[in-house]
Scaffold this motif. Structure first.
Motif, PDB file in Angstrom:
ATOM      1  N   ASP A  46       0.878  -1.206  -0.032  1.00 42.45           N
ATOM      2  CA  ASP A  46       0.051   0.026   0.036  1.00 42.45           C
ATOM      3  C   ASP A  46       0.734   1.252  -0.058  1.00 42.45           C
ATOM      4  N   HIS A  94       0.516   4.324  -2.708  1.00 44.83           N
ATOM      5  CA  HIS A  94       0.375   5.721  -2.005  1.00 44.83           C
ATOM      6  C   HIS A  94       1.375   6.785  -2.702  1.00 44.83           C
ATOM      7  N   LYS A  95       2.554   6.157  -2.623  1.00 47.45           N
ATOM      8  CA  LYS A  95       3.623   6.805  -3.333  1.00 47.45           C
ATOM      9  C   LYS A  95       3.506   7.054  -4.778  1.00 47.45           C
ATOM     10  N   LEU A 115       0.362   7.371  -6.281  1.00 50.51           N
ATOM     11  CA  LEU A 115      -0.773   8.353  -6.154  1.00 50.51           C
ATOM     12  C   LEU A 115      -0.104   9.785  -6.128  1.00 50.51           C
ATOM     13  N   LYS A 116       0.795   9.958  -5.120  1.00 50.50           N
ATOM     14  CA  LYS A 116       1.283  11.203  -4.978  1.00 50.50           C
ATOM     15  C   LYS A 116       2.187  11.831  -6.026  1.00 50.50           C
ATOM     16  N   SER A 126      -0.339  12.867  -8.546  1.00 50.08           N
ATOM     17  CA  SER A 126      -1.114  14.202  -7.839  1.00 50.08           C
ATOM     18  C   SER A 126      -0.289  15.313  -8.346  1.00 50.08           C
ATOM     19  N   TYR A 147      -4.165  14.843  -3.878  1.00 51.60           N
ATOM     20  CA  TYR A 147      -3.769  13.111  -3.428  1.00 51.60           C
ATOM     21  C   TYR A 147      -4.625  13.104  -2.040  1.00 51.60           C
ATOM     22  N   ASP A 148      -5.049  13.968  -1.420  1.00 51.53           N
ATOM     23  CA  ASP A 148      -5.984  13.599  -0.163  1.00 51.53           C
ATOM     24  C   ASP A 148      -7.360  13.135  -0.742  1.00 51.53           C
ATOM     25  N   ALA A 180      -6.359   9.415  -2.316  1.00 52.36           N
ATOM     26  CA  ALA A 180      -6.155   8.638  -1.477  1.00 52.36           C
ATOM     27  C   ALA A 180      -7.207   8.050  -0.737  1.00 52.36           C
ATOM     28  N   VAL A 210      -8.261   4.163  -0.924  1.00 48.92           N
ATOM     29  CA  VAL A 210      -8.614   3.177   0.304  1.00 48.92           C
ATOM     30  C   VAL A 210      -9.760   2.743   0.399  1.00 48.92           C
TER      31      VAL A 210
END
Length: 298
Positions: free
Chosen positions: A126, A130-131, A133-134, A137, A197-198, A201, A205
């Motif tokens: 995960d 998330h990395k 996705l950042k 973003s 990103y917020d 994310a 999730v």
């Protein structure tokens, strides 16, 4: 009036010749086709370089002995209209002679800005997701900044490997996947990488997709403040309450991939259009023949 191609320095008196000049100019040159040079540039082009000539039309033209543009010149406009349909034949004849009356329209305002990666995506945790996705973003925020726009809606797109799917033929390709997407509409506009990103994310999730099953990801920002219709968009509910976890699809080797189904649909539509044009031409010829018979009857 001369038209310049947007992507490369090709210049011509209409869109067709500007496009051909662009191909001549690649990769780092510049080409200008003047009206009196049109036939010179068109003569030896393969006929499928003209707009509207696909593989099906190319086959029909080959049966007529036409593979190069100069060979179209030897056919009358009436013959092409009779063999290919009134609209198609007329358009082909005009393009082969460098005639293109399509208007040049200004680019339409963008309604969305995004970034996708569907090749080489192999994640193990995960934290990796998330990395990733950042990074997306940051790219989306950069493109929003370049467009001087903000967005009210964020969509995340994930390509999830189907259960039992074989390894893709293309090295590190995405292979057989389910294309999944989820979105949220906000009560305010966002534009920074952190804001994008917020929201992405939270959506990711809520989808509950294992990282090792991800073969592609993308983020799209829409309902831009440059689009007047976005000002009345109502915010959606909180992300976790809005969506349910996604289910993994199962690979079915007997089922055609989506791209194949789309191609088959496109081919069927083209064949239907050509059949309709042929039927219209036959009706016109029948009417002309009948009119001729009646005119010659005493």
């Amino acid at each position: 009036m001369l038209y310049r191609s947007v992507m490369f320095p090709g210049i011509g008196p209409n869109m067709l010749l500007a496009r051909i000049a662009t191909k001549t100019a690649k990769p780092n040159g510049q080409a200008l086709i003047r009206p009196d040079q049109a036939r010179q540039f068109l003569a030896d082009l393969e006929v499928d370089q003209l707009p509207g000539v696909g593989w099906s039309m190319r086959g029909k033209l080959a049966d007529m002995g036409i593979t190069r543009v100069r060979q179209v010149w030897s056919s009358s406009k009436e013959l092409l209209m009779r063999k290919l349909g009134a609209q198609t034949g007329s358009s082909l004849w005009q393009h082969a002679h460098g005639i293109d009356n399509r208007p040049v329209e200004p680019p339409k305002a963008r309604r969305s800005i995004g970034a996708d990666v569907n090749w080489g995506v192999r994640l193990t945790s995960d934290a990796d997701a998330h990395k990733f996705l950042k990074g997306l973003s940051v790219e989306v925020a950069s493109r929003l900044s370049a467009a001087k726009a903000k967005a009210k809606s964020i969509t995340i797109k994930v390509m999830r490997k189907q259960a039992g799917a074989p390894e893709p033929a293309k090295f590190l390709g995405h292979g057989h996947c389910d294309s999944l997407s989820r979105s949220v509409t906000l009560g305010n506009y966002v534009s920074s990488a952190t804001e994008v990103y917020d929201q992405a994310a939270l959506l990711f999730v809520a989808m509950k997709i294992p990282a090792d099953e991800i073969r592609g990801m993308g983020i799209t920002a829409s309902k831009l403040d440059t689009d007047s219709t976005s000002h009345t968009a109502r915010p959606s509910g909180p992300v976790p309450a809005k969506i349910a976890p996604t289910k993994q699809g199962v690979f079915d080797p007997s089922k055609a991939p989506p791209w194949m189904a789309a191609l088959q649909k496109q081919v069927a539509a083209q064949q239907q259009q050509q059949q309709q044009e042929e039927e219209d031409d036959q009706q016109e010829q029948a009417v002309e023949h009948l009119s001729g018979d009646q005119g010659g009857t005493c």
